[in-house]
Design a protein around this motif. Structure first.
Motif: not given
Length: 269
Positions: A47-52, A162-168, A173-174
């Protein structure tokens, strides 16, 4: 050509981002243009790579180099891929890599409020929501239930923790987001948004009130865990809204409340 590097020296400074730097250090180190965040798991990194977002280095179990990590490595050129067996990585990081793959990525320059809200009809304001688990869960609900953007006050947890990203599950990134200026309510009014504060007060509208759904542009304002929204914030909002409760329950966790509100007040097509 993959740049595979076997971990032989735990003290190597290149591993600091994965093992020794705190979230605050990752965010503030050479901030803003060289700050770092950590994305975890194949799906989230994709998702992060797709978002640039720009990758810096990987840390992954050896077995993933030709497994779930292979398509990620293929997308990222010759950046370093630090690797070892599972027990070695656990010893290095201090926790089990349940997802097997970590990626250090550069923090981008945040967009302006103008760019964040471009074409938005339903947005979320997080006022001092400090728990990263709640912020991550709110982002996931925002993505799933039709919210166009999120603005956070400076007292809120950073969505790239990191925890925000993981839980989301990578939805940070979207969904378009940025930090709000002090005069965010004034700026939203200038852009045609009505504001609805979710608060536990008697003088409120039901979340089912048709006036809310009829607003062309609506900003849902959610407050910090425990104390909720500041009185001044509630006063300055166009609406104060409460979710009806049953069985003597007086409130929901802010992440749970957000999901109910997003579903009820999403922009109908």
């Amino acid at each position: 050509m993959p740049n595979i590097i076997e971990i032989n020296d735990f003290s190597s400074p290149e591993l600091d981002v994965f093992a020794r730097l705190t979230e605050a250090q990752l965010r503030n180190r050479l901030e803003p243009e060289k700050g770092i965040f950590i994305a975890e798991s194949q799906k989230v990194i994709e998702h992060a790579l797709d978002a640039g977002y720009q990758p810096v280095s990987f840390l992954m179990e050896r077995r993933h180099i030709e497994g779930q990590g292979a398509p990620l490595i293929a997308r990222c050129g010759d950046i370093p891929v630090y690797t070892a067996e599972f027990d070695v990585l656990t010893q290095l990081t201090g926790f089990q890599l349940t997802r097997g793959v970590l990626c250090a990525m550069r923090r981008p320059q945040l967009p302006s409020v103008e760019d964040t809200l471009r074409s938005a009809k339903r947005i979320v304001i997080l006022e001092n929501v400090m728990n990263p688990t709640n912020v991550g869960a709110i982002f996931r609900s925002a993505a799933a239930l039709g919210m166009d953007a999120v603005l956070l006050t400076p007292g809120s947890s950073n969505p790239l923790y990191r925890r925000c990203i993981r839980v989301s599950m990578g939805t940070v990134f979207q969904v378009s987001w940025t930090f709000a200026p002090e005069n965010w309510q004034e700026e939203l009014r200038e852009k045609g948004f009505a504001t609805a504060a979710l608060a536990l007060r008697d003088d409120t509208l039901s979340i089912r009130d048709e006036r809310l759904a009829a607003e062309e542009k609506l900003a849902l304002v959610l407050g910090t865990e425990g104390d909720g929204l500041a009185d001044s914030t509630i006063t300055d909002c166009d609406y104060t809204v409460k979710i009806p409760m049953y069985h003597g329950v007086d409130s929901l966790n802010v992440a749970a409340a957000s999901a109910v509100a997003f579903w009820q007040l999403r922009k109908k097509s």
